[in-house]
Motif scaffolding. Sequence first.
Motif, PDB file in Angstrom:
ATOM      1  N   VAL A 298       0.915  -1.048  -0.014  1.00  0.00           N
ATOM      2  CA  VAL A 298      -0.006  -0.348  -0.053  1.00  0.00           C
ATOM      3  C   VAL A 298       0.907   1.210  -0.137  1.00  0.00           C
ATOM      4  O   VAL A 298       1.976   1.281   0.617  1.00  0.00           O
ATOM      5  N   ILE A 299       0.532   2.188  -0.857  1.00  0.00           N
ATOM      6  CA  ILE A 299       1.303   3.549  -0.877  1.00  0.00           C
ATOM      7  C   ILE A 299       0.400   4.397   0.393  1.00  0.00           C
ATOM      8  O   ILE A 299      -0.662   4.612   0.068  1.00  0.00           O
ATOM      9  N   VAL A 371      -3.175   3.427  -0.602  1.00  0.00           N
ATOM     10  CA  VAL A 371      -3.550   3.300  -1.944  1.00  0.00           C
ATOM     11  C   VAL A 371      -3.032   1.902  -2.086  1.00  0.00           C
ATOM     12  O   VAL A 371      -1.923   1.696  -1.786  1.00  0.00           O
ATOM     13  N   ASN A 372      -3.942   0.805  -2.584  1.00  0.00           N
ATOM     14  CA  ASN A 372      -3.447  -0.535  -3.049  1.00  0.00           C
ATOM     15  C   ASN A 372      -2.610  -0.355  -4.097  1.00  0.00           C
ATOM     16  O   ASN A 372      -2.898   0.380  -5.321  1.00  0.00           O
ATOM     17  N   GLN A 373      -1.433  -1.179  -4.140  1.00  0.00           N
ATOM     18  CA  GLN A 373      -0.465  -1.080  -5.306  1.00  0.00           C
ATOM     19  C   GLN A 373      -0.060  -2.649  -5.458  1.00  0.00           C
ATOM     20  O   GLN A 373       0.123  -3.719  -4.539  1.00  0.00           O
ATOM     21  N   LEU A 374      -0.003  -3.199  -6.786  1.00  0.00           N
ATOM     22  CA  LEU A 374       0.340  -4.400  -6.955  1.00  0.00           C
ATOM     23  C   LEU A 374       1.327  -4.022  -7.981  1.00  0.00           C
ATOM     24  O   LEU A 374       1.038  -3.525  -9.240  1.00  0.00           O
ATOM     25  N   ILE A 375       2.772  -4.534  -7.803  1.00  0.00           N
ATOM     26  CA  ILE A 375       3.864  -4.302  -8.988  1.00  0.00           C
ATOM     27  C   ILE A 375       4.382  -5.745  -9.437  1.00  0.00           C
ATOM     28  O   ILE A 375       4.801  -6.459  -8.851  1.00  0.00           O
ATOM     29  N   ALA A 406       3.273   3.361 -11.765  1.00  0.00           N
ATOM     30  CA  ALA A 406       3.508   2.158 -12.055  1.00  0.00           C
ATOM     31  C   ALA A 406       4.096   1.475 -10.831  1.00  0.00           C
ATOM     32  O   ALA A 406       4.337   0.090 -10.546  1.00  0.00           O
ATOM     33  N   GLY A 407       4.957   2.305  -9.968  1.00  0.00           N
ATOM     34  CA  GLY A 407       5.649   1.892  -8.849  1.00  0.00           C
ATOM     35  C   GLY A 407       5.010   2.385  -7.434  1.00  0.00           C
ATOM     36  O   GLY A 407       3.725   1.972  -7.199  1.00  0.00           O
TER      37      GLY A 407
END
Lengths: 616, 244
Positions: A298-299, A371-375, A406-407
């Motif tokens: 998560v950001i 904020v959900n993030q998937l990399i 994207a990151g």
Amino acid sequence: MKTAAFPELASMAFRNLGRHRVKTAVTVTAVAISVALYIFIDGWLLGMNLDSKRNIVAFEAGAARIQSKAWFAKKDELPMYESFGGHEALSARLDEAGFDTAPRFLFEGTLLSRERSAPIAFIAMDPGREAKLLRWQDYVASGRAPVPGRFEIALGSMAAGKLRVDLPARPDAAEFEAMLAAAADADEAVFVRGLYLDAPPDRVAPAEFRRLKPVLAAMPGGKDVLRAYELPWDGDAWRLRKDARPAAFGELAAALRAAGFDFQPRHTLRPDASRTDRDRLWAILAASGRMDVRISTVIDIKELPARVDASKFEAELLPALRSDDRALASRAYPADPASGDRALAEADPGRRDRLLRAMLDAGFAPAVRHVNQLIDAVVVGTVDSPNPKTNGNVAYMPSDALQDEAGMMLEGRITELLVRAKGADDTALPDPGESPRAVKAALGGALPAGLEVYGWLDGVEDYIAASRGDEVSTRVMVGLLFVLSFIGIANTMLMAILERSKETGMLRALGMTGGQVLAVYVMEAAAIGLLGSAIGVAAGCLVNVPMVAYGIDYSGMLENMGTDYGYRVVAFFRSAWNPPVIAASALVATLVSGLMAIPPTLRALKVPVTESLRFE
Amino acid sequence: MKRTIAACALAALLAIPALAQDAAAILAHVDSNEGYSSISYKGTMTIEYRGKRFVKTFESVARGRNESWVEFTNPEDRGTRYLKRDGRLYVWSPDTEEVMLISGHLLKESMMGSDLSYEDTIDSETLSARYVPALKGTEDVDGRKAYVLELIARKKTESYPKQVLWVDAETLSVLRFELYALSGARLKDYRLVRSELIGGRFFPVEFEMRDLLRKGSRTVFAMREVQLDVPLPDSAFSMRRLEQ
């Protein structure tokens, strides 16, 4: 006491040692054990601490680090929203002053491989600048270090093993078949097969082993198999010895099969596989997708909440703020006449910033959004350095790949800037010229408000706690041993003086003063201490020689403990020489031994001479 | 010919705002369809994960979007309670006999081992308030015509920066939705299994959730004895009740 009598008194004291040989020998042994143990433990602790400190500086922290005060206050949470920008200006200033710098952004997440997942601490960094300051890139055991601009990861070797994103050391049959299937053509398959030895099974059930024993004993090469297995204390199963030679695995496996033991084939990566071969194998496995991973994280973004519930505003936010910030919050969030909820109405950027800072300092959760993030990324290498922290659940990534959506939306922000003097010696601890004060002075007032320079020991509380804990407990233990030795000396002297009451009375009747009698006994006790110390120092130093040169291999134990045991040492715990402590332990043991004779002697001297002469 | 082209261009220009308005209207309807002043129901959560199946039962009440109460009743979790109020989520566990606030990164954790995170349960604002919708067309979902809405977060701090909704063209119930990460990767899937006409609206009473990062995992929520817009006392959402 006349000085001229001293040699005679000393001679008497030494002769007395010989009169009570058994007691003297026992007491000397006790002192010797205490001194030797103290030297051993002290050297061991010193060695572990020295290695740990060097490894912290060379692999984790550099000499100093610049972080925001707010980040440092909450560093256990890795609060990415407390990052800071504008670090290039600081780096330029420090570069002119003779320092290398390495910017980093730390965040947490879950790394998902094709088969498994694990929580990981991610370090987004600049590989080139990191290499100037830290040494972990020299210890990329398999694969290579990540390249700037790519979503590549160098992963701690232990985490890589757990997630199966490394070169399999002992793949089972299914995994080995999958590896062969990953080969692009027959040549590659032959290459993969050739890199692995046919290994005998790790465990053999006791009943099966009993059946095999006579067969193996009678056949050529069978005795080698019997020697290669051991039955541990739990008797659960016969296990392949850890020191069994992989080069002989093929013969052992063949002998077991010839003896009629049917087992699933298990393979072992050849210990003599060259770096080129390992790199080729890595490339084959990577092409098959084995090294592909996803980072789920998560950001965290700090932001003034647009609305705050009335009850939350009154009960939670206002009490947590300082009085002037309370007024600011009340003005910035006027109450909605209908619902009573508070809606943000402040437009002034300065006041908004101040209010946001106040909310964050007060720990007001709605001021941080997640904020959900998937990399998608790929593991390109594994790290196996002398510092276990780099080998655990840690991933290194190039920060320039994580700047946008994207990151991690870093947008040039970092959580820490590591600092070390240019050309500093890796094996040396930072000198005063690299201290936080020196770094601050080099910045010359350019350090923005809210940032602080911290020392290399400021962020390693786990190591400090482990080191202090061990130091206290082992020194208390050895101290108790010393006390026991001294009680032994006191007891020996008490008995000796009591037994010699008549003799003491006679010496006093013949004109020997109390001081001279006391001197004889003190010298006798001190001689016991001196003898014990000499033997102890010799024994301690003898033990220390291999401990300094080779150390003790704790790798088996550390496998179970993981990488979070505080010390930054892997596998071999080596000792160090500490001459002042060696000399001091001998001196203290001699002095204290001598002093132990004083109380019983003074007691004996209080008895009148006539009474002493009648003592039986 | 020129007149035809001009007419087409005008029609296209007019169609853009009309389509946008449709998307907003559909989303507003979705919000109102799933909104209620209060709800009371008994639920079952069936979790399938790595070849195992876990069934959890619970009772729940909620008032508006800000207050809710869940108490688990299956033998393994009996007594575990969740309370959401003032935008915060609390849990009381019979093992620890303590109230714990679920906040920060804990909100990302799975709720009771399901495919739903705690965070998924505490959003208070409507979708219309948080997202800008765009109508991407229509598709067939299990034999029903559905509008496809793409929702882009109004603020970059939204937990899921993008969602895609499939809304039943007839009942305006959400048949399916997908939640996306900032990078555009899909994180979660929702599928409506069954909805019932309750109080004049189609209300989802059984649905399936999949966390796509958990391999071989899905969670089916089923609600029964659903009562909407029934009066509930303040004590139903009190900290005292949580600690009892």
